[in-house]
Write a protein that holds these residues in place. Structure first.
Motif, short mmCIF file in Angstrom:
data_model
loop_
_atom_site.label_atom_id
_atom_site.label_comp_id
_atom_site.label_asym_id
_atom_site.label_seq_id
_atom_site.Cartn_x
_atom_site.Cartn_y
_atom_site.Cartn_z
N ALA A 99 115.46 -22.88 83.57
CA ALA A 99 115.94 -23.91 84.49
C ALA A 99 117.28 -23.48 85.09
N THR A 100 117.54 -23.97 86.28
CA THR A 100 118.85 -23.83 86.90
C THR A 100 119.32 -25.21 87.32
N VAL A 117 120.38 -21.90 75.96
CA VAL A 117 121.39 -20.84 76.11
C VAL A 117 121.54 -20.48 77.59
N LEU A 118 122.77 -20.40 78.04
CA LEU A 118 123.06 -19.93 79.40
C LEU A 118 122.93 -18.41 79.44
N VAL A 119 122.12 -17.90 80.37
CA VAL A 119 121.89 -16.46 80.43
C VAL A 119 122.39 -15.83 81.73
N ALA A 120 122.81 -16.63 82.70
CA ALA A 120 123.39 -16.10 83.94
C ALA A 120 124.13 -17.21 84.66
N GLY A 121 125.20 -16.84 85.36
CA GLY A 121 125.96 -17.78 86.15
C GLY A 121 125.68 -17.60 87.63
N PHE A 122 125.89 -18.67 88.39
CA PHE A 122 125.71 -18.63 89.84
C PHE A 122 127.03 -18.64 90.60
N GLY A 235 142.20 -26.53 87.45
CA GLY A 235 143.04 -25.52 86.82
C GLY A 235 142.55 -24.09 86.91
N GLY A 236 141.48 -23.83 87.65
CA GLY A 236 140.96 -22.48 87.77
C GLY A 236 139.45 -22.47 87.86
N ASP A 237 138.86 -21.28 87.74
CA ASP A 237 137.41 -21.13 87.88
C ASP A 237 136.66 -21.89 86.78
N VAL A 238 135.62 -22.60 87.20
CA VAL A 238 134.72 -23.31 86.29
C VAL A 238 133.30 -23.07 86.78
N PRO A 239 132.38 -22.61 85.93
CA PRO A 239 131.00 -22.43 86.39
C PRO A 239 130.37 -23.76 86.74
N GLY A 240 129.60 -23.76 87.83
CA GLY A 240 128.95 -24.99 88.26
C GLY A 240 127.50 -25.05 87.86
N VAL A 241 126.71 -24.06 88.31
CA VAL A 241 125.29 -24.01 87.96
C VAL A 241 124.99 -22.64 87.37
N GLY A 242 123.93 -22.57 86.60
CA GLY A 242 123.53 -21.31 85.98
C GLY A 242 122.08 -21.34 85.56
N VAL A 243 121.63 -20.24 85.02
CA VAL A 243 120.27 -20.11 84.50
C VAL A 243 120.32 -20.29 82.99
N TYR A 244 119.45 -21.14 82.46
CA TYR A 244 119.39 -21.30 81.01
C TYR A 244 117.95 -21.39 80.52
N VAL A 245 117.77 -20.97 79.29
CA VAL A 245 116.45 -20.97 78.64
C VAL A 245 116.62 -21.51 77.23
N GLN A 258 114.82 -11.20 80.38
CA GLN A 258 115.50 -10.10 81.07
C GLN A 258 115.00 -9.95 82.50
N ALA A 259 113.68 -10.05 82.69
CA ALA A 259 113.12 -9.92 84.04
C ALA A 259 113.63 -11.02 84.96
N LEU A 260 113.71 -12.24 84.44
CA LEU A 260 114.20 -13.36 85.23
C LEU A 260 115.65 -13.12 85.64
N VAL A 261 116.48 -12.74 84.70
CA VAL A 261 117.90 -12.51 84.98
C VAL A 261 118.07 -11.32 85.92
#
Length: 356
Positions: A99-100, A117-122, A235-245, A258-261
């Motif tokens: 999901a993202t 688990v978050l596996v990649a950031g956007f 206060g600085g960079d904050v991740p907004g959306v990402g890929v998680y499984v 791995q293929a998805l990421v």
């Protein structure tokens, strides 16, 4: 009520009944990949739920359109889950492989007993933390978030990332208990509610802001692209959306993860090296019909400034996310259950980028 954008995508997809009964909600699938891509997917199929339809999620659309998922061996099938909470619920139920949505969603899912688990950031800023109101209300004195006391703000669903942004910004402005937060559904419904006056404002993506400005009625009360405004609140960079499984997917299908990421990383690199107009030319007709060409180009132009260059979520990024969630969406005790080491796995991004 189904938005025109969702209706168009639903009518064009061949998998319209997929997951139609989840929580009584209809799911609007994107167009499926071509059979040539599907036949090359040695790692099998993977349904990939995305929180909504917006240029914000261009990495997903590019990866599907360019065949990057299939090149990595996976038949990843993007679906519009219509909100972050729905995406995480479907993931937890085993009806999605990945999901993202807002990066707070896997955190709350894990606290509820389903290890995600978050596996990649956007991105490095929360692109839907903008606050949109009407020009009429702005001219009448609604000039900033603090002036929302006694008024209403629309979000997608309770406990969603848009809800969290509304609560966080209201809290920072000292009006947390003086504003009514109303769940409305997807982005299109939220936009229509502000325009019609059903709510006074809503959290919004830049695409929503731009569309409202283009139509001549919208004004931002909080703009995430303004550096001073952003840093004063976050206060600085904050991740907004990402890929998680789910952790179970990492344990049982690590090659598919791995293929998805890898597909997302390749799409991220393509976007970084490609003009907004060329990006929209590639994905607009299939994925962004409801936004209009120039609106999509303008939105991608802004998102390119906040999209992550490397897809990594660092411990510092995650610590700021915890500052946003803490005391609002999770308790101090719950924060101890979701340390960075448990919630974030950047090994797949590092392998895709040959950093590992």
């Amino acid at each position: 009520m189904q938005s025109p954008l969702d209706a168009r995508i639903l009518s064009s997809g061949s998998r319209r009944r997929f997951l139609g009964g989840v929580a009584g909600a209809s799911i609007s699938p994107f167009l499926p990949l071509g059979t040539a891509f599907a036949q090359s997917a040695k790692l099998g199929a993977a349904d990939y739920g995305v929180a909504s339809i917006d240029p914000l999620y261009s990495m997903v659309y590019v990866a599907a359109k360019k065949g990057y998922f299939a090149e990595a061996g996976l038949d990843a099938r993007p679906l519009n889950a219509q909100s972050g909470p729905r995406a995480k619920q479907m993931l937890a139920a085993g009806q999605l492989f990945a999901a993202t949505s807002g990066v707070n969603d896997p955190v709350s899912l894990t606290i509820a007993g389903k290890q995600a688990v978050l596996v990649a950031g956007f991105d490095n800023r929360i692109a839907f933390a903008n606050i949109l109101t009407t020009k009429k209300l702005y001219d009448a004195g609604l000039k900033d978030v603090k002036s929302l006391a006694g008024r209403s703000i629309g979000v997608t669903q309770p406990q969603s990332a848009t809800w969290l942004m509304a609560v966080y910004l209201a809290d920072r402005a000292g009006i947390k208990d003086k504003v009514q937060v109303r769940p409305l559904g997807d982005f299109s419904t939220m936009l229509g509610a502000v325009k019609s006056g059903s709510v006074d404002c809503c959290t919004a993506t830049y695409s929503m802001l731009n569309k409202a400005k283009e139509e001549g009625w919208g004004v931002p009360l909080f703009d995430v692209t303004d550096d001073a405004t952003w840093n004063s609140a976050f206060g600085g960079d904050v991740p907004g959306v990402g890929v998680y499984v789910m952790q179970d997917s990492i344990d049982k299908r690590p090659e598919a993860v791995q293929a998805l990421v890898t597909g997302i990383v390749k799409a991220s690199d393509f976007i970084r090296q490609t003009s907004p107009s060329d990006i929209v030319a590639l994905i607009g007709g299939q994925y962004l019909q409801g936004y209009g060409k120039q609106l999509s180009i303008d939105s991608v132009s802004v998102f390119k400034k906040i999209w992550s260059a490397d897809n990594l979520i660092t411990p510092q990024h995650y610590a700021r996310l915890m500052d946003v969630m803490g005391g609002r969406q999770i308790t101090p005790e719950e924060m101890k259950q979701v340390p960075y080491e448990k919630m974030v796995n950047m090994s797949f991004v590092k392998r895709a980028r040959k950093l590992a």
